[in-house]
Design a protein around this motif. Structure first.
Motif, PDB file in Angstrom:
ATOM      1  N   ASN A 158      -5.064  -2.460   1.512  1.00 20.53           N
ATOM      2  CA  ASN A 158      -5.439  -1.081   1.191  1.00 20.53           C
ATOM      3  C   ASN A 158      -4.741  -0.119   2.149  1.00 20.53           C
ATOM      4  O   ASN A 158      -3.996  -0.535   3.037  1.00 20.53           O
ATOM      5  CB  ASN A 158      -6.964  -0.896   1.171  1.00 20.53           C
ATOM      6  N   ASN A 159      -4.982   1.162   1.979  1.00 19.31           N
ATOM      7  CA  ASN A 159      -4.320   2.166   2.810  1.00 19.31           C
ATOM      8  C   ASN A 159      -4.868   2.236   4.234  1.00 19.31           C
ATOM      9  O   ASN A 159      -4.308   2.935   5.075  1.00 19.31           O
ATOM     10  CB  ASN A 159      -4.380   3.541   2.138  1.00 19.31           C
ATOM     11  N   ARG A 160      -5.938   1.513   4.509  1.00 24.23           N
ATOM     12  CA  ARG A 160      -6.470   1.411   5.873  1.00 24.23           C
ATOM     13  C   ARG A 160      -5.900   0.192   6.600  1.00 24.23           C
ATOM     14  O   ARG A 160      -6.241  -0.072   7.743  1.00 24.23           O
ATOM     15  CB  ARG A 160      -7.992   1.331   5.824  1.00 24.23           C
ATOM     16  N   GLY A 161      -5.051  -0.575   5.907  1.00 21.06           N
ATOM     17  CA  GLY A 161      -4.443  -1.759   6.512  1.00 21.06           C
ATOM     18  C   GLY A 161      -5.288  -3.010   6.421  1.00 21.06           C
ATOM     19  O   GLY A 161      -4.917  -4.039   6.973  1.00 21.06           O
ATOM     20  N   GLN A 162      -6.432  -2.955   5.722  1.00 16.97           N
ATOM     21  CA  GLN A 162      -7.257  -4.155   5.538  1.00 16.97           C
ATOM     22  C   GLN A 162      -6.618  -5.009   4.444  1.00 16.97           C
ATOM     23  O   GLN A 162      -6.195  -4.493   3.401  1.00 16.97           O
ATOM     24  CB  GLN A 162      -8.670  -3.774   5.118  1.00 16.97           C
ATOM     25  N   ASP A 215      -9.698   1.341  -0.942  1.00 11.57           N
ATOM     26  CA  ASP A 215      -9.715   2.062   0.335  1.00 11.57           C
ATOM     27  C   ASP A 215     -11.114   2.203   0.925  1.00 11.57           C
ATOM     28  O   ASP A 215     -11.252   2.623   2.072  1.00 11.57           O
ATOM     29  CB  ASP A 215      -9.058   3.437   0.172  1.00 11.57           C
ATOM     30  N   ARG A 216     -12.157   1.875   0.174  1.00  8.51           N
ATOM     31  CA  ARG A 216     -13.521   1.850   0.717  1.00  8.51           C
ATOM     32  C   ARG A 216     -13.844   0.497   1.337  1.00  8.51           C
ATOM     33  O   ARG A 216     -14.922   0.296   1.869  1.00  8.51           O
ATOM     34  CB  ARG A 216     -14.522   2.166  -0.395  1.00  8.51           C
ATOM     35  N   GLY A 217     -12.923  -0.462   1.219  1.00  9.10           N
ATOM     36  CA  GLY A 217     -13.155  -1.794   1.764  1.00  9.10           C
ATOM     37  C   GLY A 217     -13.871  -2.725   0.810  1.00  9.10           C
ATOM     38  O   GLY A 217     -14.275  -3.815   1.208  1.00  9.10           O
ATOM     39  N   ASP A 263      -8.767  -7.883   9.018  1.00  4.83           N
ATOM     40  CA  ASP A 263      -8.947  -6.511   9.495  1.00  4.83           C
ATOM     41  C   ASP A 263      -8.591  -6.464  10.970  1.00  4.83           C
ATOM     42  O   ASP A 263      -9.118  -7.257  11.760  1.00  4.83           O
ATOM     43  CB  ASP A 263     -10.394  -6.067   9.267  1.00  4.83           C
ATOM     44  N   ASN A 264      -7.678  -5.590  11.319  1.00  6.74           N
ATOM     45  CA  ASN A 264      -7.204  -5.486  12.707  1.00  6.74           C
ATOM     46  C   ASN A 264      -6.709  -6.824  13.241  1.00  6.74           C
ATOM     47  O   ASN A 264      -6.967  -7.184  14.394  1.00  6.74           O
ATOM     48  CB  ASN A 264      -8.289  -4.911  13.618  1.00  6.74           C
ATOM     49  N   ASN A 271       0.844  -1.198   0.000  1.00  6.25           N
ATOM     50  CA  ASN A 271       0.000   0.000   0.000  1.00  6.25           C
ATOM     51  C   ASN A 271       0.881   1.251   0.000  1.00  6.25           C
ATOM     52  O   ASN A 271       2.117   1.158  -0.027  1.00  6.25           O
ATOM     53  CB  ASN A 271      -1.004  -0.016   1.165  1.00  6.25           C
ATOM     54  N   HIS A 289       1.607   3.202   2.294  1.00  2.00           N
ATOM     55  CA  HIS A 289       2.357   3.381   3.532  1.00  2.00           C
ATOM     56  C   HIS A 289       3.543   2.426   3.623  1.00  2.00           C
ATOM     57  O   HIS A 289       4.223   2.384   4.644  1.00  2.00           O
ATOM     58  CB  HIS A 289       1.449   3.194   4.747  1.00  2.00           C
TER      59      HIS A 289
END
Length: 163
Positions: free
Chosen positions: A102-106, A149-151, A124-125, A57, A59
């Motif tokens: 994704n950029n949310r880490g999912q 990034d919307r999942g 996720d998490n 991603n 990051h």
């Protein structure tokens, strides 16, 4: 006279084509010449002899899979800041792979007990859950291959969009 002018004009245009193409090629190579790249060995999970990076991603978080206890016993991993974390498998499964992050880490990928009998998964998490199959689809050979990034997840159940 007109015929001669047309022939000269055409031959002049034909000679311009290679020059224009050469200039375009040189212009596109210029940015690449100034760039440099670093190849980094990600290592493996404990007891592994190989790993495969499958996604990254913005990051710098890398996901993939690494051998753990022998052939067909790969585990999905996530690597951030040089630390590789084993993401495990679904309960009762022996292998997993992470294909995208994704950029949310999912993260998404697959987990299963034997090849061709696997479930598409969302991580996720740190929690891995099986994604549902398409109506009328079978519960084997499902894979999640990308997540935005919307999942929203895409993959196959032999093609699905999970939103």
């Amino acid at each position: 006279m007109r015929l001669l002018r047309n022939l000269i004009s055409r031959s002049h245009s034909v000679r311009r084509i290679p020059v224009v193409l050469a200039l375009l090629c040189v212009a596109t190579l210029q940015p690449a010449l100034g760039q440099s790249y670093t190849v980094k060995d990600l290592g493996t999970l404990p007891n592994g002899s190989f790993s495969i990076a499958r996604g990254i991603n913005d990051h710098g978080q890398v996901v993939g899979d690494s051998e753990t206890q022998g052939l067909f016993a790969d585990h999905a991993f996530s690597m951030q800041d040089g630390v590789m974390a084993d993401l495990g498998t679904l309960p009762g499964a022996s292998f997993s792979q992470a294909w995208a992050v994704n950029n949310r880490g999912q993260m998404v990928g697959l987990s299963g007990a034997i090849i061709l009998f696997q479930s598409a998964v969302l991580i996720d998490n740190g929690v891995m859950v099986a994604l549902p199959t398409l109506p009328g689809g079978s519960n084997n050979n499902n894979q999640a291959t990308a997540i935005n990034d919307r999942g929203q997840v895409v993959g196959f159940s032999p093609g699905f969009l999970f939103d």
